[in-house]
Design a protein around this motif. Structure first.
Motif, PDB file in Angstrom:
ATOM      1  N   LYS A 298       0.831  -1.209   0.000  1.00 37.28           N
ATOM      2  CA  LYS A 298       0.000   0.000   0.000  1.00 37.28           C
ATOM      3  C   LYS A 298       0.868   1.263   0.000  1.00 37.28           C
ATOM      4  CE  LYS A 298      -3.794   2.213   2.493  1.00 37.28           C
ATOM      5  NZ  LYS A 298      -4.698   2.116   3.674  1.00 37.28           N
ATOM      6  N   GLU A 299       1.946   1.200   0.795  1.00 38.96           N
ATOM      7  CA  GLU A 299       2.865   2.353   0.873  1.00 38.96           C
ATOM      8  C   GLU A 299       3.535   2.586  -0.468  1.00 38.96           C
ATOM      9  OE1 GLU A 299       6.477   4.515   1.123  1.00 38.96           O
ATOM     10  OE2 GLU A 299       6.435   2.319   0.893  1.00 38.96           O
TER      11      GLU A 299
ATOM     12  N   ALA B 224       1.886   9.588  -5.623  1.00 40.50           N
ATOM     13  CA  ALA B 224       2.444  10.929  -5.334  1.00 40.50           C
ATOM     14  C   ALA B 224       3.424  11.347  -6.423  1.00 40.50           C
ATOM     15  CB  ALA B 224       3.128  10.923  -3.971  1.00 40.50           C
ATOM     16  N   ARG B 225       4.297  10.420  -6.814  1.00 42.11           N
ATOM     17  CA  ARG B 225       5.245  10.748  -7.869  1.00 42.11           C
ATOM     18  C   ARG B 225       4.511  11.009  -9.171  1.00 42.11           C
ATOM     19  NH1 ARG B 225       8.125   6.807  -5.108  1.00 42.11           N
ATOM     20  NH2 ARG B 225       7.394   5.155  -6.516  1.00 42.11           N
ATOM     21  N   GLY B 226       3.368  10.309  -9.430  1.00 42.08           N
ATOM     22  CA  GLY B 226       2.582  10.543 -10.641  1.00 42.08           C
ATOM     23  C   GLY B 226       1.995  11.954 -10.659  1.00 42.08           C
ATOM     24  N   LYS B 227       1.547  12.429  -9.481  1.00 41.41           N
ATOM     25  CA  LYS B 227       0.991  13.782  -9.396  1.00 41.41           C
ATOM     26  C   LYS B 227       2.057  14.814  -9.755  1.00 41.41           C
ATOM     27  CE  LYS B 227      -3.073  12.359  -8.055  1.00 41.41           C
ATOM     28  NZ  LYS B 227      -4.227  12.501  -8.950  1.00 41.41           N
ATOM     29  N   TYR B 228       3.277  14.610  -9.206  1.00 41.66           N
ATOM     30  CA  TYR B 228       4.369  15.551  -9.496  1.00 41.66           C
ATOM     31  C   TYR B 228       4.705  15.529 -10.983  1.00 41.66           C
ATOM     32  CZ  TYR B 228       5.036  15.924  -4.454  1.00 41.66           C
ATOM     33  OH  TYR B 228       4.843  16.143  -3.124  1.00 41.66           O
TER      34      TYR B 228
ATOM     35  N   ASN C 211       1.055  11.271   0.658  1.00 35.05           N
ATOM     36  CA  ASN C 211       2.211  11.187   1.566  1.00 35.05           C
ATOM     37  C   ASN C 211       1.766  10.962   3.001  1.00 35.05           C
ATOM     38  OD1 ASN C 211       4.174  11.472  -0.403  1.00 35.05           O
ATOM     39  ND2 ASN C 211       4.001  13.724  -0.416  1.00 35.05           N
ATOM     40  N   ILE C 212       0.664  11.606   3.407  1.00 35.42           N
ATOM     41  CA  ILE C 212       0.144  11.391   4.770  1.00 35.42           C
ATOM     42  C   ILE C 212      -0.220   9.904   4.943  1.00 35.42           C
ATOM     43  CG2 ILE C 212      -1.773  11.908   6.321  1.00 35.42           C
ATOM     44  CD1 ILE C 212      -1.772  14.784   5.085  1.00 35.42           C
ATOM     45  N   GLN C 213      -0.907   9.346   3.981  1.00 37.31           N
ATOM     46  CA  GLN C 213      -1.281   7.913   4.071  1.00 37.31           C
ATOM     47  C   GLN C 213      -0.030   7.036   4.119  1.00 37.31           C
ATOM     48  OE1 GLN C 213      -3.892   7.105   0.787  1.00 37.31           O
ATOM     49  NE2 GLN C 213      -5.612   8.286   1.649  1.00 37.31           N
TER      50      GLN C 213
END
Length: 1052
Positions: free
Chosen positions: A315-316, A323-327, A715-717
């Protein structure tokens, strides 16, 4: 002299002057020379005259054949068809006889044809020939007796008759009817006497020779008997030898039994010690098993913890990727903002092209009806297939069940038949050598029997209790166990005929409906008190016929079964009227004397059963065989049905598959068309949304801010997942520590258990050795037991110890060595007795048997000889006296007739003591004064002289005979006129006597100036081509001249 016996009763004439049996009328049709003839003879002398060839002898032939004679009797043709007139197919003879009264008339008719067939009629009714013979015999008509019936072709035969034959013919024709019977009896008895005299003489000589021969053998026989006595003593000693070996084997058996007891004791001790040592080991193993279970549980928790950590890590990683996809998307947005306007223009062009392509796409008609039709067919096939699958499943289940039942039945049958074979083997070992063959024969021929046949009886009896089996086998004789029992007499005869060679008894059971079941002789209370449990007829199961035979033949319902308590109170049992009962140790029997009423008791030990040890239920075997056959047939039917169901189901599935394929092809085509249109519509819609999206896109800053927020959430998750992984790692370390502690403890338990098991192995080896020693001892005991049983069987096969043999055994040595030495000494003594002829005893005894047999035969023959001699003397006196008187009467008449003709003659009886077959009548004549009386023969007399003697002899019988008529054909041929005239006068005189038989004299001519009387009748035979008119004139009574004139005119 004994009183003369009476002649045959004389037959008197009636008012019509005819005697019973006289010929009244003769009628011929197409017979020999005659077309039709009817004549009526007179009652006395009938002179039948006519030229040669006119048919006189035809009349004689008609009388003989019409009254039951055979063609061979006449000396002419041998077949009846030869007497039919030439050129004709058939004819008949009709003769009318005078009955016992004037009113009674007997008509005998014989129809003949050229096929040699005859048909007899009596008074117009068809009858067999034997009835005609009975009628002829009733009047004493003898056409085969030359003294009564002398045809032309047999005149010479009469002259050729020997004295013996002449006597036989005379006895038949005249005198007492018992004379020929007595004569025949005397001939037979005299032959027997001669045989007996010869046998008595030969047997007497043989008896003397045998007695002399045996007297010479007596000394040698005595030496042989001494040697046989010694050898018999040797045989008795040899009978004891196997019993001594049996005693020695019994000692060995008892020693082996003691060793078995010791080995059993040691085995029990070793087993107890081993069990004591195994208890702590079992406890350690239980504790270790508990630890292993806990370790297993902790291991499961560790695995679960590891699984959770892996899920959190995944999951992590996934959140990091997001997150990297969003960036990366933010960077891409910044690059794409520059070409946004070009993309909007390109999207409008693409939308116009897609809308044009969608508008040009043709419409597709949906084949709904075809799909529904195929769907309904598929549903029907699937329903049929489901029904078939259901039936197939049920059939498969039923077939599996039946196969299981069949396997159980086959296993049970094999087990039962194996028991049958054991019992048949037991019977064979006990002496019924061919019991297997007899049993197999019965199985193969059961279909030929009318009712059920049981056997051998041993197979039919089922005893559940071994002690009861000992009682039953001891009570019932041995022969009954190998017997076969039938329920029908024909089945019994069939088995006796075919099982004789197998040496097995066959009994027939006849159901007795009146037989009542015998009640107990004592009350239940008395039975409990004395320890009596049941009767012998209640302890076994068998078919009703078998049980009824055993019960009725051997009184099983009167034999009771008791216990050890009954053994101790045997006297009380006998007082209650029970005379036969069994206890575990003894068999008690009481018998009451029929004379004095004394009671005697017999107590015998109970012998162990040798046959019923493995008894089984033969009825159950037959039921199992029937059940096996029934199950096999059911299984075959089920398998056949199952195969047909499989074929039907396969056909349905194939057809359903084809329909499914057709339906799927149509649906695929429909879906393809729909998909094609939807894709076009989706493409248009997508391009519209893309265009709208591109036109409605937010500005770049807003999108980037949104992407930053989404990346922060991811990132929080990720941080939360890391914290959970940390906690799981702490928990896993704790589980690892606990698992290590438990696992180490388990290893310690393993070490302790191994240490304890090392110590127990030594005890296990001791226990194994004790077990092996016990098994060896047990096997040795069984071997000794079998050797002991074999030794006993061998000893019993050689000799069964009887009281006499037991006393003889006591006087013999008690050891094998001494007994063998004594046997050798007696054999040496026997061998020292020498004699030349080794077969002298057999020869002496054989000779003695012959002496006894010959003596007995000699005595019987002498007694029979005396009996025959006495019978012959009595019969001879009666027969010879009557015969002498008869011959004397014939001689008186014969001599007187010859004297009247101026010649001499006599008739005498030629006697030969007891050679009755050589007795005869001698006719002696002389036709010249100077000559002497000579026996009538062709050597001494001429033909005419023999004819004169013959006719005078027949005339001499006239007064003595009781036959109704006599026939003489052309007896006067060859006589000179003087003798013929004299002979004729004698015939006329004899015919004039009262009660003289009717006589037919045939001649071609008569002398002139003969003297006739009223007793004479002239029968003229006029037969020829011109006879019709003269015969009519003659029949009308005109004169002879008229007949001659008519005859001359007819010739002109």
């Amino acid at each position: 002299m004994a009183e003369r016996r009476s002649k045959r009763p004389k037959i008197t004439r009636g008012e019509d002057d005819y005697l019973p049996g006289n010929i009244i009328e003769i009628e011929l049709h197409n017979f020999m020379t005659f077309n039709d003839l009817k004549c009526k003879p007179g009652s006395r002398l009938n002179l039948v005259i006519g030229p040669n060839g006119s048919g006189k002898s035809s009349l004689v032939c008609a009388i003989a054949l019409g009254l039951g004679g055979d063609p061979q009797l006449l000396g002419r043709a041998s077949s009846i068809g030869a007497y039919v007139k030439r050129g004709e197919e058939s004819g008949y003879i009709k003769i009318s006889l005078r009955g016992d009264t004037e009113e009674e008339q007997i008509t005998i008719m014989r129809k003949i044809d050229t096929r040699n067939k005859s048909e007899w009629l009596f008074n117009g009714k068809v009858i067999p020939k034997k009835d005609v013979i009975d009628i002829v015999r009733r009047f004493n008509i003898q056409v085969n007796n030359l003294t009564q019936f002398l045809p032309q072709d047999r005149v010479s035969e009469f002259a050729k008759l020997t004295p013996v034959q002449l006597l036989e013919e005379t006895e038949k024709a005249v005198g007492d009817p018992q004379l020929p019977v007595q004569h025949s009896a005397l001939v037979l008895k005299s032959r027997e006497v001669k045989k007996l005299e010869k046998a008595v003489e030969q047997n007497g000589e043989m008896l003397n020779r045998l007695k002399a021969l045996n007297s010479e053998r007596e000394k040698a026989v005595e030496r042989v008997r001494q040697r046989q006595e010694l050898l018999a003593k040797v045989e008795s000693m040899k009978k004891k030898l196997p019993w001594l070996k049996y005693d020695m084997q019994k000692v060995r058996y008892m020693e082996a039994k003691e060793q078995e007891k010791d080995a059993k004791k040691k085995l029990d001790e070793a087993a107890k010690t081993l069990n004591d040592i195994r208890e702590p080991i079992e406890k350690q193993k239980q504790e270790k098993a508990t630890l292993d279970a806990k370790c297993k549980k902790i291991s499961g928790l560790l695995n679960e913890n590891s699984k959770k950590r892996m899920e959190l890590l995944e999951k992590e990683n996934r959140l990091g990727v997001q997150a990297r996809g969003k960036y990366n998307e933010m960077e891409e947005l910044r690059r794409q903002e520059e070409s946004r306007q070009q993309r909007i223009l390109k999207a409008k062009e693409d939308l116009a092209a897609a809308e044009l392509e969608l508008a040009s796409l043709p419409l597709y008609e949906h084949p709904k009806d075809e799909i529904e039709r195929l769907g309904s067919q598929i549903l029907e096939l699937e329903f049929s297939a489901s029904q078939k699958r259901l039936v197939k499943s049920e059939k498969e289940k039923l077939l599996s069940q039946k196969k299981g039942v069949l396997r159980q039945c086959v296993d049970r049958l094999k087990d039962m038949e194996n028991k049958n074979n054991k019992m048949l083997q037991a019977l064979q070992n006990s002496g019924a050598e061919k019991i297997f063959e007899a049993y197999q024969w019965l199985q193969e021929h059961r279909h030929e029997l009318k009712k059920d046949v049981y056997g051998p009886v041993l197979l039919e009896v089922n005893v559940s209790n071994q002690i009861h089996a000992d009682y039953l086998e001891g009570h019932v004789p041995y022969y009954i166990w190998k017997s076969f029992i039938t329920q029908d007499p024909d089945d019994r005869d069939f088995l006796v005929k075919n099982l004789r060679s197998f040496d097995v008894p066959v009994l027939n059971y006849v159901q007795n409906k009146d037989r009542q079941k015998v009640p107990f002789q004592i009350s239940e209370e008395q039975m409990r008190t004395l320890g009596i449990s049941s009767r012998l007829d209640q302890v076994f199961d068998s078919p009703d016929a078998v049980k009824e035979v055993l019960t009725s033949q051997f009184a099983l319902e009167h034999s009771y079964i008791g216990s050890k308590e009954t053994d101790q109170r045997a006297d009380e049992v006998s007082k209650l009227g029970i005379l036969d009962f069994w206890t575990p140790e003894n068999h008690y029997r009481w018998s009451v004397s029929r004379y004095g009423g004394h009671v005697s008791a017999i107590v015998e030990p109970v012998a162990r059963s040798r046959l019923l040890v493995c008894s089984t239920d033969t009825g159950e075997i037959e039921r199992l065989r029937s059940r096996k056959k029934e199950l096999e047939e059911i299984n075959d039917d089920l398998e056949e049905n199952f195969k047909s169901l499989q074929i039907e189901l396969r056909l349905l599935e194939d057809e359903g598959a084809k329909l499914h394929k057709q339906r799927e092809d149509i649906i695929n085509t429909v879906q393809h068309e729909k998909r094609k249109r939807r894709e076009m519509e989706s493409r248009v819609s997508q391009r519209k949304r893309k265009l709208e999206s591109m036109e409605n896109e937010d500005d770049l800053d807003t999108v980037i801010k949104k992407l930053i927020d989404e990346a922060a959430k991811s990132n929080i998750q990720r941080c939360q997942c890391v914290i959970k992984i940390k906690n799981l790692l702490i928990e896993a370390v704790s589980y690892k520590r606990t698992f290590a502690e438990k696992h180490m403890t388990s290893i310690e338990f393993d070490a302790k258990i191994r240490e304890l098991e090392v110590g127990i192995k030594q005890h296990e080896r001791f226990a194994m050795q004790a077990s092996l020693h016990f098994e060896n001892c047990k096997k040795e005991v069984e071997d000794h037991r079998q050797q002991l049983a074999a030794a006993k069987r061998h000893a019993e096969s050689i000799a069964v110890i009887t009281p006499v043999l037991g006393k003889a055994f006591i006087e013999m040595p008690d050891t094998i060595e001494d007994l063998e030495a004594a046997i050798q000494d007696n054999i040496s003594q026997a061998n020292s007795i020498l004699f030349l002829n080794h077969n002298v005893l057999e020869e002496y005894e054989e000779c003695q048997r012959k002496i006894e047999a010959i003596s007995a035969k000699l005595e019987v023959d002498e007694k029979e000889l005396r009996m025959y001699s006495t019978e012959i003397d009595a019969l001879k006196e009666n027969w010879l006296t009557t015969l002498r008187n008869l011959v004397g009467q014939i001689n008186g008449t014969f001599s007187r007739n010859f004297q009247e003709m101026a010649v001499a003659g006599e008739v005498s009886l030629d006697e030969h003591d007891i050679d009755f077959d050589q007795f005869g009548i001698l006719i002696k004549v002389k036709f010249r004064q100077a000559g002497e009386l000579q026996v009538l023969s062709a050597h001494h007399q001429s033909g005419g002289e023999r004819s004169v003697a013959t006719i005078l002899y027949l005339v001499s019988l006239q007064d003595l005979t009781n036959c109704p008529f006599r026939v003489v054909d052309e007896i006067n041929q060859g006589m000179d006129p003087i003798n013929e005239r004299k002979m004729f006068q004698q015939l006329v005189r004899a015919a004039s006597q009262p009660n003289t038989p009717q006589c037919f004299l045939l001649t071609p001519k008569l002398l002139p100036d003969l003297e006739y009387s009223e007793a004479c009748s002239i029968l003229n035979i006029m037969n020829g081509p011109w006879i019709e008119q003269p015969s009519k004139v003659w029949s009308n009574g005109d004169c002879w001249g008229t007949v001659v004139d008519l005859l001359g005119k007819s010739r002109c």
